[in-house]
Scaffold this active site. Sequence first.
Site, mmCIF file in Angstrom:
data_model
loop_
_atom_site.group_PDB
_atom_site.id
_atom_site.type_symbol
_atom_site.label_atom_id
_atom_site.label_comp_id
_atom_site.label_asym_id
_atom_site.label_seq_id
_atom_site.Cartn_x
_atom_site.Cartn_y
_atom_site.Cartn_z
ATOM 1 N N GLU A 128 0.662 -0.892 -0.502
ATOM 2 C CA GLU A 128 0.494 0.410 -0.219
ATOM 3 C C GLU A 128 1.132 1.478 -0.009
ATOM 4 O O GLU A 128 2.149 1.141 0.390
ATOM 5 C CB GLU A 128 -0.536 -0.286 1.261
ATOM 6 C CG GLU A 128 -1.909 -0.943 1.432
ATOM 7 C CD GLU A 128 -3.066 -1.317 1.921
ATOM 8 O OE1 GLU A 128 -3.449 -1.860 2.723
ATOM 9 O OE2 GLU A 128 -3.295 -0.521 2.779
ATOM 10 N N PRO A 129 0.498 2.187 -0.179
ATOM 11 C CA PRO A 129 1.021 3.773 -0.275
ATOM 12 C C PRO A 129 1.643 4.053 1.122
ATOM 13 O O PRO A 129 2.826 4.552 1.268
ATOM 14 C CB PRO A 129 -0.122 4.606 -1.450
ATOM 15 C CG PRO A 129 -0.795 3.720 -1.266
ATOM 16 C CD PRO A 129 -0.829 2.446 -1.126
ATOM 17 N N GLN A 244 9.510 -19.230 -1.011
ATOM 18 C CA GLN A 244 9.799 -19.187 -2.323
ATOM 19 C C GLN A 244 9.609 -18.083 -3.450
ATOM 20 O O GLN A 244 10.284 -18.002 -3.998
ATOM 21 C CB GLN A 244 8.356 -20.645 -2.893
ATOM 22 C CG GLN A 244 8.460 -20.282 -4.502
ATOM 23 C CD GLN A 244 7.054 -21.160 -4.891
ATOM 24 O OE1 GLN A 244 7.222 -22.124 -4.324
ATOM 25 N NE2 GLN A 244 6.707 -20.897 -6.281
ATOM 26 N N GLU A 245 9.211 -16.802 -2.560
ATOM 27 C CA GLU A 245 8.743 -16.082 -3.550
ATOM 28 C C GLU A 245 10.435 -15.422 -3.430
ATOM 29 O O GLU A 245 10.854 -14.832 -4.329
ATOM 30 C CB GLU A 245 7.710 -14.680 -3.136
ATOM 31 C CG GLU A 245 7.444 -13.861 -3.359
ATOM 32 C CD GLU A 245 6.611 -12.672 -2.778
ATOM 33 O OE1 GLU A 245 6.650 -11.223 -3.205
ATOM 34 O OE2 GLU A 245 5.874 -13.142 -2.352
ATOM 35 N N ARG A 246 10.866 -15.294 -2.541
ATOM 36 C CA ARG A 246 12.540 -14.735 -1.963
ATOM 37 C C ARG A 246 13.225 -15.529 -2.717
ATOM 38 O O ARG A 246 14.246 -15.979 -3.788
ATOM 39 C CB ARG A 246 12.567 -14.838 -0.831
ATOM 40 C CG ARG A 246 12.129 -13.837 0.088
ATOM 41 C CD ARG A 246 11.735 -13.711 1.493
ATOM 42 N NE ARG A 246 11.272 -12.512 1.740
ATOM 43 C CZ ARG A 246 11.165 -12.446 3.517
ATOM 44 N NH1 ARG A 246 11.150 -12.978 3.547
ATOM 45 N NH2 ARG A 246 10.392 -11.011 3.154
ATOM 46 N N GLY A 342 32.778 0.022 -21.170
ATOM 47 C CA GLY A 342 32.797 1.824 -21.391
ATOM 48 C C GLY A 342 31.558 1.669 -21.722
ATOM 49 O O GLY A 342 30.335 1.401 -21.531
ATOM 50 N N GLU A 370 17.692 -5.859 4.172
ATOM 51 C CA GLU A 370 18.123 -4.549 4.869
ATOM 52 C C GLU A 370 16.497 -6.110 5.757
ATOM 53 O O GLU A 370 17.194 -6.637 6.983
ATOM 54 C CB GLU A 370 17.257 -3.565 5.213
ATOM 55 C CG GLU A 370 18.402 -2.684 5.165
ATOM 56 C CD GLU A 370 18.776 -2.195 3.300
ATOM 57 O OE1 GLU A 370 20.076 -2.529 2.514
ATOM 58 O OE2 GLU A 370 17.372 -2.854 2.323
#
Length: 382
Positions: A128-129, A244-246, A342, A370
């Site tokens: 959420e925001p 699993q998501e991680r 480069g 973190e």
Amino acid sequence: MRRDVFTADHDEFRKLARDFVAKEVVPNYPAWEKAGRLPRSLFERLGALGMLGVAIPEEYGGAGLDDYRYNVVLQEEAARALVTLGTVRTQLDVVLPYFLTYADEEQRRRWFPGLAAGRLLTAVAMTEPGTGSDLAGIRTTAVRDGDAYVVNGAKTFITGGLLADLVIVVARTATDPDDRRAGLTLLVVEDGMPGFTRGRVLDKMGIKVQDTVELAFHDVRVPVANRLGEEGAAFGYLGHNLPQERMTVAVGSVAQARAALDVTADYVRERQVFGRPVASFQNTKFELAAVSTEIEAAQAMLDRAVLELVAGELSGADAARVKLFCTEMQARAVDRCLQLFGGYGYMAEHPISRLYADARITRIYAGTSEVMKVIIAKSLGL
């Protein structure tokens, strides 16, 4: 180094995935990047080949093979071809497990055939925001009213939300001042429900082919029949699927780092500087040797974790360790590879620039680096 993760069946699936990516994805990828999304037709073609229904039970049109390694293969083959499958990965690795684990029989009959065929697209709306990694702080509400929940709130950074037919929304159905994690529920909001609107498509630094949107819910009536699992139990459900998501993020990180190494090795063999190939300089050799070693270390760690995940033994702390190490490694590897290009590496025409931009999100989504360190520290009793 030798890998012992896959079987002959996975190898056959890899051939199918490699052929599909080469013929169906690579030629169209630039146009999809400009459009900012994958087309629905891609999902339908994947569904026709059985690649979206591998884990879905046979009675609903799938293969009934609940084996995460098929998902790994698909990610690796996309990265090998210097593309990503964006919302395909999200649907298979992040969203589908919630349906497989918590959908009741009626919901399975209603949704699984479409999921297997690629006719139904999905998303999960957590963020959420005002809340990112703090899922206990979710404020979107769902109030029971007879045989429906009335949902109000807003979500942001929702991958695949633009085209999703089914959106799993994490909403608060109750508040417990003594337990912020209690009272969260999973509700499946369907496209077309009155009050459900999609906001702007967010303009991102990378992963341009993956649509990311804002969603809004204003008095949306969601039938109780669309609830996944038990009311108030969603926090535990989310925690169950997070490893699993991680892992999915880590798989992509290692595969894309390897792709960066391969494309850079090819480039430095051809690129001439001061009358010599860039590959002939000791600095180039040392840099790519170091990158290669880091990738192999991450791959070994990842492969062990994949086998533990398939066996149902991967802990949340170990999934955090894998994500932390693999995504941080990816950042170092892709950065060092781009340096060897480069100025050309900064140009969008070279795949290394896309790999660099795409890599930045992996240390943020599915839990920041973190947050991973906090989880690991807790496992150490700290």
